[in-house]
Design an enzyme around this catalytic site. Sequence first.
Site, mmCIF file in Angstrom:
data_model
loop_
_atom_site.group_PDB
_atom_site.id
_atom_site.type_symbol
_atom_site.label_atom_id
_atom_site.label_comp_id
_atom_site.label_asym_id
_atom_site.label_seq_id
_atom_site.Cartn_x
_atom_site.Cartn_y
_atom_site.Cartn_z
ATOM 1 N N GLY A 32 -5.030 -4.288 -12.855
ATOM 2 C CA GLY A 32 -4.489 -2.993 -13.270
ATOM 3 C C GLY A 32 -5.199 -2.553 -14.545
ATOM 4 N N CYS A 36 0.845 -1.204 0.000
ATOM 5 C CA CYS A 36 0.000 0.000 0.000
ATOM 6 C C CYS A 36 0.878 1.250 0.000
ATOM 7 C CB CYS A 36 -0.933 0.033 1.198
ATOM 8 S SG CYS A 36 -1.953 1.521 1.151
HETATM 9 C C1 FMN Z 1 -9.858 3.563 -4.178
HETATM 10 C C2 FMN Z 1 -8.886 2.432 -4.128
HETATM 11 C C3 FMN Z 1 -8.617 1.800 -2.924
HETATM 12 C C4 FMN Z 1 -7.714 0.731 -2.863
HETATM 13 N N1 FMN Z 1 -7.490 0.106 -1.677
HETATM 14 C C5 FMN Z 1 -6.689 -0.992 -1.618
HETATM 15 C C6 FMN Z 1 -6.542 -1.722 -0.411
HETATM 16 O O1 FMN Z 1 -7.139 -1.405 0.619
HETATM 17 N N2 FMN Z 1 -5.710 -2.796 -0.413
HETATM 18 C C7 FMN Z 1 -5.035 -3.216 -1.551
HETATM 19 O O2 FMN Z 1 -4.320 -4.219 -1.490
HETATM 20 N N3 FMN Z 1 -5.182 -2.545 -2.720
HETATM 21 C C8 FMN Z 1 -5.983 -1.446 -2.781
HETATM 22 N N4 FMN Z 1 -6.159 -0.772 -3.967
HETATM 23 C C9 FMN Z 1 -5.433 -1.250 -5.185
HETATM 24 C C10 FMN Z 1 -6.322 -2.147 -6.048
HETATM 25 O O3 FMN Z 1 -6.711 -3.303 -5.344
HETATM 26 C C11 FMN Z 1 -5.618 -2.551 -7.367
HETATM 27 O O4 FMN Z 1 -4.445 -3.278 -7.053
HETATM 28 C C12 FMN Z 1 -5.230 -1.363 -8.221
HETATM 29 O O5 FMN Z 1 -6.174 -0.331 -8.124
HETATM 30 C C13 FMN Z 1 -5.062 -1.738 -9.703
HETATM 31 O O6 FMN Z 1 -6.285 -2.196 -10.252
HETATM 32 P P1 FMN Z 1 -7.312 -1.230 -11.059
HETATM 33 O O7 FMN Z 1 -6.483 -0.433 -12.023
HETATM 34 O O8 FMN Z 1 -8.272 -2.157 -11.737
HETATM 35 O O9 FMN Z 1 -7.973 -0.370 -10.049
HETATM 36 C C14 FMN Z 1 -7.055 0.295 -4.058
HETATM 37 C C15 FMN Z 1 -7.330 0.946 -5.259
HETATM 38 C C16 FMN Z 1 -8.232 1.982 -5.320
HETATM 39 C C17 FMN Z 1 -8.519 2.640 -6.653
#
Ligand code: FMN
Length: 310
Positions: free
Chosen positions: A249, A131
């Site tokens: 991603g 994170c």
């Molecule tokens: C608003 C938000 C909150 C997130 N919170 C977490 C989290 O609490 N724990 C975690 O491992 N990843 C968290 N992520 C990362 C996502 O799980 C993911 O790895 C990342 O956004 C890439 O995927 P995406 O492009 O489809 O969003 C968060 C992403 C977003 C956008």
Amino acid sequence: MDVSLQISIGKLILKNPVTVASGTFGYGEEYAEYFDISELGAVTIKSLTLKPRLGNVPPRIVETPAGMLNAIGLQNVGIETYLKYKLPFLREKKCTIIANIYGTSIEEYVQLAEQLEKEGGADAIEMNLSCPNVHDAKSKFKCPLIAQSPEWVEKYTYAVRSITKLPLIVKLSPNVADITEPALSAEKGGADAVSIINTLLGMAIDVNTRKPKLRNVVGGLSGPAIRPVALKMVWDVSRTVKIPVIGMGGICSASDALEFLIAGARMIAVGSYLFRDPLVPMRIIQGLRDYCLTHNIDDINKLVGSVIVE
Ligand SMILES: Cc1cc2nc3c(=O)[nH]c(=O)nc-3n(C[C@H](O)[C@H](O)[C@H](O)COP(=O)(O)O)c2cc1C
């Protein structure tokens, strides 16, 4: 022809390879108003910590070209409230649960994993070692992410592996020079799978005020803007480790999901795009089935890593 979308992560068998990315699906309640969330291969819940967290001070979300920056800072209800008030809903819906956990020390990860296993709070554990939003960007002291140190990744993974029989997933950061190194360490530490990728560090400035748009100054970039980066990392990692890769991603469609599977991901997660289209995971599951039918593929596993590089 019958098409099997079934895949496995460690000893966990999932009915299809589609999950949701931690932090973008809460604990499932809101999305259950839109579709039957038990249709997902698994529900991955927001990172859980030992104590509840309020997260960072707003503004903590900014829209960017083809994506978003977030600096939520792990706002979550904490493990006690999860077990008491959120878990029963997911169990009643018969969801397969991947519980994502975050600790500030090895001991905290161990404690979270032990409690989840003891109280039946998860079918698999995903350790968030990546994170980017829990450190003060204004501080001169740069606190590295665990996922940036292959040595720590192995230590943290091994510690949790030693105390739980639950399938164990380690979530890694793209904010490194070579993501295959921490991926190998996770495998060595006993992980059953790796999640690739968490968000990329980024920043945006309001030119009128000259202030960063995020109160935390920096945040994590996600959404379609990062998809080619994520895909390349999934390809790299899946050729390096033997354990399954969960790819995420910027996935917005079945075609995007297929790219990840063909690159080498065994499973995929949809994150930011859920905010635009909450039904997208259902469209992806249907789209994967349709693709398999059209291409005479009876088992989705046959697609995994099938990229043809000439
Ligand atoms: C608003 C938000 C909150 C997130 N919170 C977490 C989290 O609490 N724990 C975690 O491992 N990843 C968290 N992520 C990362 C996502 O799980 C993911 O790895 C990342 O956004 C890439 O995927 P995406 O492009 O489809 O969003 C968060 C992403 C977003 C956008």
